[in-house]
Design a protein around this motif. Structure first.
Motif, PDB file in Angstrom:
ATOM      1  N   THR A 223       0.833  -1.108  -0.071  1.00 30.26           N
ATOM      2  CA  THR A 223      -0.103   0.035   0.006  1.00 30.26           C
ATOM      3  C   THR A 223       0.829   1.225  -0.144  1.00 30.26           C
TER       4      THR A 223
ATOM      5  N   ALA B   9       1.460   8.366   2.208  1.00 31.83           N
ATOM      6  CA  ALA B   9       1.007   7.051   2.184  1.00 31.83           C
ATOM      7  C   ALA B   9       1.166   6.088   3.319  1.00 31.83           C
TER       8      ALA B   9
ATOM      9  N   CYS C 205       1.014   3.487  -3.448  1.00 35.72           N
ATOM     10  CA  CYS C 205       0.240   4.820  -3.392  1.00 35.72           C
ATOM     11  C   CYS C 205       1.324   5.923  -3.579  1.00 35.72           C
TER      12      CYS C 205
ATOM     13  N   MET D 197      -2.220   5.722   4.824  1.00 37.80           N
ATOM     14  CA  MET D 197      -3.072   4.915   4.138  1.00 37.80           C
ATOM     15  C   MET D 197      -2.644   3.361   4.170  1.00 37.80           C
TER      16      MET D 197
ATOM     17  N   VAL E 116       1.411  10.030  -4.356  1.00 33.12           N
ATOM     18  CA  VAL E 116       1.011  10.647  -3.278  1.00 33.12           C
ATOM     19  C   VAL E 116       2.430  10.778  -2.288  1.00 33.12           C
TER      20      VAL E 116
ATOM     21  N   LEU F 214       0.292   6.311  -7.530  1.00 33.37           N
ATOM     22  CA  LEU F 214      -0.624   7.374  -7.284  1.00 33.37           C
ATOM     23  C   LEU F 214       0.046   8.976  -7.003  1.00 33.37           C
TER      24      LEU F 214
END
Length: 296
Positions: free
Chosen positions: A48, A63, A52, A66, A58, A56
């Protein structure tokens, strides 16, 4: 100077071990089952964080929470869909078939590893660091910036968890269920919420451990297998189900492994923990803080 450097770095790795092992100790302390999918919480957190941050775009600092949310959500989902049906139909937790939970969590472990392998791919990823500083001197000790930040966050998490368990209402409920789950089962609803909370906390801590180490390792679908083995060793060393014992055993194991790697053999560094486990099982099977007990 070398001894101090080894001691500090051993403590840092011990903190990472503690994040993994404490959640596992909490699950065993309350439900008296071993979660064989615990390593996959670590893997989910690492992936993750990496995906992320890299896919993404991020910020790594965003992150990180998240990854924690993903681990907590996975833990709560596992408890609700897989674990709760195992004990929801029992009027007394004393007759719960704990061995079924072992089979279920082992199957979940295989499912998650193969699912990530097919969806994300078998190739390892490397996560972006939280700080750009590579190495710097902290007094006589050379430190890695990522390790130092991760260690600081680990200390904050463990201290926060200790205060939560000791001072909060939810923490006292966790202690009550851990001490007498049969008595707590008479108040079925609070006991059920407590087990859900424990799985969520366990997943959160393991996922954060994976996320914090993602910049230092290359996460792959099976990356959680080895940390899970370390966690099982630490839980036994500290005393089955003892949160404080798991913390102490994790720090002790990290330091001992650091010295063993330099003064004996780096190749057998990881086997050293298993040797300690064998000795503890022979001479003190209840662990460092665990107490002897028997069922009548």
């Amino acid at each position: 100077m070398l001894a101090l450097d080894l001691f500090v770095n051993g403590l840092i790795f011990g903190l990472f071990y503690a994040l993994m092992a404490v959640g596992l100790a909490m699950i065993f302390g309350v439900l008296k089952v071993v979660n064989f999918a615990h390593g996959e919480f670590y893997m989910v957190g690492a992936y993750t964080y990496v995906l992320c941050a890299m896919k993404l775009g991020v910020s790594p600092w965003l992150a990180l929470p998240m990854a924690a949310i993903a681990g907590a959500a996975l833990g709560a989902l596992v408890e609700r869909l897989l674990m709760r049906p195992l004990y929801a139909g029992y009027g007394s937790w004393s007759i719960m078939k704990d061995e079924y939970a072992v089979v279920v969590t082992f199957g979940l472990s295989l499912l998650l590893v193969n699912l990530v392998d097919k969806v994300v791919g078998p190739y390892p990823y490397r996560g972006p660091p939280l700080v750009e500083t590579s190495r710097f001197a902290l007094g006589p000790v050379m430190m890695n910036g990522q390790k130092l930040i991760a260690a600081g966050l680990s200390v904050a998490l463990l201290v926060g968890l200790a205060l939560f368990i000791k001072r909060s209402l939810w923490g006292r409920q966790i202690q009550a269920v851990a001490q007498n789950r049969l008595g707590a089962s008479h108040r079925c609803r609070p006991a059920t919420r407590t087990t859900a909370l424990i799985f969520a906390i366990s997943g959160l801590l393991a996922a954060l451990s994976g996320a914090l180490l993602a910049p230092l390792i290359n996460p792959s679908p099976d990356v959680g297998a080895f940390p899970a083995v370390k966690s099982y060793v630490i839980v036994v060393l500290g005393g089955m189900g003892s949160i404080w014992g798991a913390m102490i055993a994790a720090l002790l194991l990290g330091v001992l492994e650091a010295f063993f790697a330099v003064y004996v053999s780096y190749d057998y560094r990881d086997a050293f923990g298993l040797l300690i486990l064998i000795l503890v099982l022979i001479f003190r099977p209840q662990g460092l803080i665990g107490e002897k007990g028997r069922e009548v």
